[in-house]
Motif scaffolding. Structure first.
Motif, mmCIF file in Angstrom:
data_model
loop_
_atom_site.group_PDB
_atom_site.id
_atom_site.type_symbol
_atom_site.label_atom_id
_atom_site.label_comp_id
_atom_site.label_asym_id
_atom_site.label_seq_id
_atom_site.Cartn_x
_atom_site.Cartn_y
_atom_site.Cartn_z
ATOM 1 N N GLY A 88 12.463 -3.479 10.967
ATOM 2 C CA GLY A 88 13.521 -4.388 10.549
ATOM 3 C C GLY A 88 13.181 -5.853 10.695
ATOM 4 O O GLY A 88 14.024 -6.714 10.415
ATOM 5 N N LYS A 89 11.945 -6.173 11.148
ATOM 6 C CA LYS A 89 11.566 -7.570 11.375
ATOM 7 C C LYS A 89 10.448 -8.034 10.458
ATOM 8 O O LYS A 89 9.929 -9.134 10.628
ATOM 9 N N ILE A 90 10.065 -7.208 9.503
ATOM 10 C CA ILE A 90 8.983 -7.566 8.582
ATOM 11 C C ILE A 90 9.540 -7.610 7.166
ATOM 12 O O ILE A 90 10.184 -6.649 6.720
ATOM 13 N N LYS A 91 9.292 -8.706 6.454
ATOM 14 C CA LYS A 91 9.672 -8.786 5.051
ATOM 15 C C LYS A 91 8.849 -7.767 4.276
ATOM 16 O O LYS A 91 7.647 -7.645 4.471
ATOM 17 N N GLN A 92 9.479 -7.008 3.423
ATOM 18 C CA GLN A 92 8.834 -5.889 2.740
ATOM 19 C C GLN A 92 7.606 -6.320 1.962
ATOM 20 O O GLN A 92 6.575 -5.625 1.953
ATOM 21 N N SER A 93 7.673 -7.469 1.303
ATOM 22 C CA SER A 93 6.524 -7.921 0.501
ATOM 23 C C SER A 93 5.332 -8.254 1.391
ATOM 24 O O SER A 93 4.179 -7.990 1.033
ATOM 25 N N SER A 94 5.604 -8.823 2.562
ATOM 26 C CA SER A 94 4.521 -9.144 3.492
ATOM 27 C C SER A 94 3.872 -7.865 4.025
ATOM 28 O O SER A 94 2.648 -7.759 4.107
ATOM 29 N N LEU A 95 4.700 -6.874 4.384
ATOM 30 C CA LEU A 95 4.168 -5.593 4.854
ATOM 31 C C LEU A 95 3.356 -4.917 3.763
ATOM 32 O O LEU A 95 2.287 -4.348 4.028
ATOM 33 N N LYS A 96 3.835 -4.990 2.521
ATOM 34 C CA LYS A 96 3.143 -4.333 1.407
ATOM 35 C C LYS A 96 1.755 -4.941 1.210
ATOM 36 O O LYS A 96 0.758 -4.222 1.060
ATOM 37 N N LYS A 97 1.675 -6.265 1.207
ATOM 38 C CA LYS A 97 0.377 -6.913 1.005
ATOM 39 C C LYS A 97 -0.565 -6.611 2.176
ATOM 40 O O LYS A 97 -1.751 -6.336 1.978
ATOM 41 N N PHE A 98 -0.041 -6.625 3.388
ATOM 42 C CA PHE A 98 -0.860 -6.354 4.570
ATOM 43 C C PHE A 98 -1.409 -4.929 4.540
ATOM 44 O O PHE A 98 -2.600 -4.686 4.765
ATOM 45 N N SER A 99 -0.542 -3.955 4.265
ATOM 46 C CA SER A 99 -0.966 -2.553 4.286
ATOM 47 C C SER A 99 -1.924 -2.248 3.141
ATOM 48 O O SER A 99 -2.862 -1.454 3.303
ATOM 49 N N GLU A 100 -1.717 -2.860 1.990
ATOM 50 C CA GLU A 100 -2.651 -2.658 0.870
ATOM 51 C C GLU A 100 -4.030 -3.208 1.223
ATOM 52 O O GLU A 100 -5.058 -2.620 0.866
ATOM 53 N N THR A 101 -4.052 -4.339 1.918
ATOM 54 C CA THR A 101 -5.326 -4.926 2.342
ATOM 55 C C THR A 101 -6.045 -3.996 3.307
ATOM 56 O O THR A 101 -7.251 -3.750 3.183
ATOM 57 N N ALA A 102 -5.309 -3.458 4.278
ATOM 58 C CA ALA A 102 -5.911 -2.528 5.236
ATOM 59 C C ALA A 102 -6.429 -1.284 4.533
ATOM 60 O O ALA A 102 -7.514 -0.778 4.846
ATOM 61 N N GLU A 103 -5.672 -0.792 3.552
ATOM 62 C CA GLU A 103 -6.081 0.411 2.817
ATOM 63 C C GLU A 103 -7.390 0.176 2.063
ATOM 64 O O GLU A 103 -8.288 1.029 2.073
ATOM 65 N N LYS A 104 -7.524 -0.973 1.437
ATOM 66 C CA LYS A 104 -8.763 -1.284 0.712
ATOM 67 C C LYS A 104 -9.947 -1.397 1.668
ATOM 68 O O LYS A 104 -11.063 -0.996 1.338
ATOM 69 N N CYS A 105 -9.702 -1.946 2.852
ATOM 70 C CA CYS A 105 -10.792 -2.056 3.838
ATOM 71 C C CYS A 105 -11.331 -0.684 4.228
ATOM 72 O O CYS A 105 -12.518 -0.548 4.551
ATOM 73 N N LEU A 106 -10.461 0.331 4.188
ATOM 74 C CA LEU A 106 -10.836 1.664 4.648
ATOM 75 C C LEU A 106 -11.309 2.567 3.509
ATOM 76 O O LEU A 106 -11.366 3.790 3.676
ATOM 77 N N ALA A 107 -11.669 1.979 2.377
ATOM 78 C CA ALA A 107 -12.220 2.779 1.277
ATOM 79 C C ALA A 107 -13.450 3.542 1.762
ATOM 80 O O ALA A 107 -14.220 3.057 2.597
ATOM 81 N N GLU A 108 -13.645 4.746 1.235
ATOM 82 C CA GLU A 108 -14.721 5.608 1.722
ATOM 83 C C GLU A 108 -16.093 4.988 1.493
ATOM 84 O O GLU A 108 -16.981 5.120 2.331
ATOM 85 N N TYR A 109 -16.260 4.316 0.357
ATOM 86 C CA TYR A 109 -17.548 3.719 0.031
ATOM 87 C C TYR A 109 -17.465 2.201 0.132
ATOM 88 O O TYR A 109 -16.478 1.580 -0.297
ATOM 89 N N GLY A 110 -18.517 1.613 0.697
ATOM 90 C CA GLY A 110 -18.519 0.179 0.917
ATOM 91 C C GLY A 110 -18.340 -0.636 -0.352
ATOM 92 O O GLY A 110 -17.712 -1.699 -0.326
ATOM 93 N N VAL A 111 -18.853 -0.148 -1.462
ATOM 94 C CA VAL A 111 -18.764 -0.897 -2.713
ATOM 95 C C VAL A 111 -17.312 -1.059 -3.162
ATOM 96 O O VAL A 111 -16.981 -1.992 -3.912
ATOM 97 N N ASP A 112 -16.451 -0.168 -2.699
ATOM 98 C CA ASP A 112 -15.031 -0.238 -3.081
ATOM 99 C C ASP A 112 -14.210 -1.094 -2.121
ATOM 100 O O ASP A 112 -13.012 -1.290 -2.351
ATOM 101 N N ARG A 113 -14.812 -1.569 -1.065
ATOM 102 C CA ARG A 113 -14.089 -2.389 -0.104
ATOM 103 C C ARG A 113 -14.171 -3.867 -0.489
ATOM 104 O O ARG A 113 -15.174 -4.305 -1.057
#
Length: 818
Positions: A715-740
């Motif tokens: 309840g303390k995080i603006k949804q758009s900020s959480l969305k951008k943050f989590s998408e960034t983390a997800e891309k960092c964890l791509a299986e192959y380095g070329v996709d990060r």
């Protein structure tokens, strides 16, 4: 004659072949010979009768060679009668008994043809020598051989008795060293000399309480930092299991007590090791280290995971006693390790928490330890003359070959220099290795660091960073224990104040230890070349008297992990604080990756290596595993896998090919760690939740990540900020380095997530996709986006700049923009 304070005593245990002992039955020695040497009467000690070798019953064991019986009337009456007499073996029989001064004894001892003692000269005081060896024949011969024209040998008593056949086995021992851990075979064929036998966490165990009449001494005098350990014990008998340790391996009293991590002490950090130093023969002498374990601290199975280190090397990682004891608690086991001593003459044993341990279950234990020297059996026999000749010839030929190789190398070097003069080439980082510190006056411990490829220190070395040992002693009040702020594999970390009132953190490696030498050199090499607001600064170093000490700027609030879930007493971090911390760490990493021709790859990004100063500004720390990145014409660096469990890039682990995208993966784990406030690995959770990266990605793909975030943030995080943050983390964890994404792109997206939090405007943020790798990405500039406050990551520029988005992304996205 003088025998006072010169007492020796030999115990010889030999392994009985083809003898199998049931765990439920007591072991009984088939052969048990106790001889009192030089005495006219039998002697008793620990309710055991030693037969006189001068009586008809005892003399049958003595050969026909001439020897002399000596008696010392000057010993105190209360001293054991076993030590009042001795059997002396002179070199020449003409010597009279009254001429013997036992202080001048010089002799060797052979057992079954094995030279177990060479040119032995007993020192003052009682001395007991114990050897364990395997005997195949029906006759055991012990020979005391005088050395020198006037030499002689002597002995007070001899014990010979059988031990179980599985007392020393040929399988399962782990050879520990700089090359890792491999199996050591044929251990039972070695002659073992006992050096230390320790009851860890308990009291002295006398031979009367040991089925093999051994003495076990307490461990206090060997503990490096006593406050790091806490005694623990049980009152019931251990649960002996078939296939585990028996009472002959170690008595009940050893397995019923232990030392565990003292997590209650106020000056102890959440993660630390318990360390013992044991003096041994220096100079590469091989030893068997037998460690005894019995899980008397856990309340359930699979509760305890910990790591074992010997001489600074990882000897057993993620040790789970439950899996080794057939899933029975308080069940004794032992593990054998084979290690070589170094020039310091110390074998160091450490136990500490595993990366698999949760914050509430961090612990490590040790119940007992034995150290035995491996007597060099092959070299102890007399070498035939023909064999000696081959050794000599081989040495000479080898010397000639080495000399020829040196000459060839010099000629090739001169030839290469001539070529370089004709065609100058830019010198890359990879071509320059570590310059040993001892070239600039350091200790003899300095040597080439394996796998490190960074700039050399230049013509003046690192003199500007030198801090004297005396100044460091003064800064830390002679390493006052009350100033300890942390500990780890390298050693203790102290808070200190230098003469100019600068607060510092002093990381002191264990004196004389090999552990951490490459990391010590790497940290100096890297941190002496870089300065950045978001990287921990190196104030100096000390390398005197076999010390390895690194002095850093003091970072007030410590590791990020503690502020997320590591310890009580810290107020929860707000979402804005967490974003700013992640942004700061990303800036530091981006500078490492792009600030040099090849860049620097950290290799150990985790929440414990991101420190916070008094204003919660993030600083990346611990560059001991770092190394230079690939050249511009290369895609990766081939190297052994280094890193921390739970943060390790799976592609790097599989292929052993390192790129800066490996740091990106680790940073992605940190992002989810910040969001969810839980460890990267937590074995106490359900199977699907143990690994944070896998678990968070599953919820991210479902679009339900808010269900697993830190409850404090709900309840303390603006949804758009959480969305951008989590998408960034997800891309960092791509299986192959070329996709990060690159760290530059990660930094951009985190900056934007912060802007979304602070701004009412929620425009569509910039997306670092593969289609936007060209310079024309500047067309995506958004009003209010973070392009206006991106830092230019130069050596001395820590202020915000007014450069345009075009300039920013030409550096972040275009490889040649570096």
């Amino acid at each position: 004659m003088e025998t006072q304070k010169l007492i020796t005593h030999f115990i010889l245990l030999f392994l009985l072949p083809l003898l199998f002992i049931s765990c439920s039955s007591a072991f009984t020695t088939i052969d048990n010979y106790l001889i009192s040497c030089g005495s006219q009467n039998n002697a008793s000690i620990f309710n055991r009768i030693f037969i006189s070798d001068s009586t008809s019953q005892g003399s049958i064991f003595l050969s026909a060679d001439k020897s002399i019986s000596l008696t010392n009337q000057n010993l105190p009456p209360q001293s054991p009668t076993l030590f009042h007499t001795a059997r002396v073996f002179p070199q020449h029989w003409e010597l009279q008994a009254q001429r013997f001064d036992l202080k001048s004894a010089n002799f060797s001892v052979l057992v079954d043809g094995n030279l177990v003692l060479r040119n032995f000269k007993p020192s003052n005081g009682a001395l007991l020598k114990e050897f364990i060896l395997k005997i195949e024949s029906n006759l055991l011969e012990i020979v005391f051989r005088p050395e020198g024209n006037s030499g002689f040998g002597f002995v007070n008593a001899v014990e010979v008795f059988t031990a179980p056949a599985d007392f020393v086995v040929d399988y399962g021992a782990r050879l520990v060293g700089p090359s890792g851990v491999v199996e050591y075979k044929n251990l039972s064929s070695q002659v073992l000399e006992t050096v230390h036998r320790i009851n860890v966490g308990g009291v002295k165990v006398t031979p009367f309480n040991d089925t093999l009449w051994r003495t076990w001494i307490p461990d206090e005098e060997f503990l490096v930092f006593k406050d790091a350990a806490k005694r623990v014990g049980i009152t019931h008998t251990p649960n002996y299991q078939k296939g585990g340790a028996t009472r002959e391996i170690a008595p009940d009293n050893v397995y019923m007590t232990a030392q565990e991590m003292n997590k209650d002490h106020s000056i102890i950090a959440s993660q630390f090791n318990i360390t013992w130093n044991f003096p041994v023969a220096p100079g590469g002498v091989r030893h068997l280290v037998r460690l005894h374990f019995c899980d008397i601290v856990s309340v359930a199975l699979n509760f305890l995971y910990f790591d074992v280190y010997i001489n600074g090397y990882s000897a057993y990682k993620d040790l789970d006693l439950s899996s080794l004891t057939f899933h029975v608690l308080a069940s004794p086991i032992y593990v054998d390790f084979v290690v070589d001593s170094d020039e310091s003459g110390v074998i160091q044993i450490s136990v500490g928490p595993s990366e698999l341990s949760s914050s509430t279950r961090m612990n490590a234990i040790l119940n007992g330890a034995e150290i035995m020297k491996l007597v060099n059996v092959p070299g102890s026999h007399v070498v035939p003359r023909k064999k000696r000749l081959w050794v000599l010839v081989g040495s000479i030929v080898g010397g000639i070959v080495v000399l020829l190789l040196v000459i060839v190398a010099l000629l090739l070097s001169l030839k290469c220099r001539k070529k370089k003069k004709k065609k100058p080439r830019q010198r890359t980082m990879e071509s320059v290795g570590w310059t040993p510190l001892r070239m600039f006056g350091g200790s003899s411990l300095s040597r080439m660091s394996e796998g490190t490829a960074f700039p050399s220190p230049g013509s003046y070395g690192y003199f500007g960073l030198r801090i004297s040992f005396a100044d460091i002693q003064s800064a830390t009040n002679n390493f006052d224990r009350s100033l300890i702020i942390g500990s780890g594999g390298f050693g203790m970390v102290y808070k200190g104040v230098l003469k100019d009132n600068v607060k510092v953190a002093v990381k002191r490696g264990m004196p004389g230890s090999r552990q951490g030498l490459p990391e010590f050199q790497t940290e100096i090499t890297i941190l002496s070349k870089i300065r950045h607001r978001h990287l921990v600064s190196l104030v100096g170093y000390c390398e005197e008297n076999s010390e390895m000490i690194l002095v850093y700027e003091y970072v007030e609030k410590g590791p990020l992990k503690k502020h997320l879930y590591g310890s009580a007493g810290h107020a929860p971090l707000s979402w804005k604080q967490r974003l700013e911390i992640c942004i700061g760490a990303a800036r530091g990493l981006h500078y490492l990756h792009t600030g040099f021709a090849q860049g620097i790859i950290h290799r150990d990004i985790k929440s414990t290596n991101i420190l916070l100063d008094e204003n919660y500004v993030a600083k990346v720390a611990d560059f001991g595993l770092s190394r230079s990145g690939p050249c511009l014409n290369e895609t990766h660096v081939s190297t052994g896998v280094k890193g921390s469990f739970g943060y390790l890039d799976p592609e790097y682990f599989r292929r052993q090919q390192l790129t800066d995208k490996s740091d990106v993966y680790s940073f992605g784990v940190v992002l989810f760690e910040v969001l969810c406030a839980r460890p990267a690995v937590d074995p106490q959770l359900d199977r699907e939740q143990v690994n944070l990266a896998e678990w968070a990605l599953e919820w991210q793909k479902k679009g339900m990540l808010e269900h697993i975030i830190d409850p404090y943030l709900v309840g303390k995080i603006k949804q758009s900020s959480l969305k951008k943050f989590s998408e960034t983390a997800e891309k960092c964890l791509a299986e192959y380095g070329v996709d990060r994404p690159t760290m530059g792109s990660v930094l951009w997206n985190l900056e934007y997530a912060l802007q979304l939090l602070e701004s009412e405007q929620e425009g569509e943020p910039y997306d670092d996709s593969s289609a936007q790798e060209a310079v024309n990405v500047t067309t995506t500039t958004i009003p209010g986006s973070p392009s206006s406050n991106v830092r230019r990551e130069g050596d001395n520029d820590n202020a915000y700049s007014d450069i345009s988005a075009t300039e920013v992304f030409s550096q972040l996205m275009n490889r040649e923009g570096r």
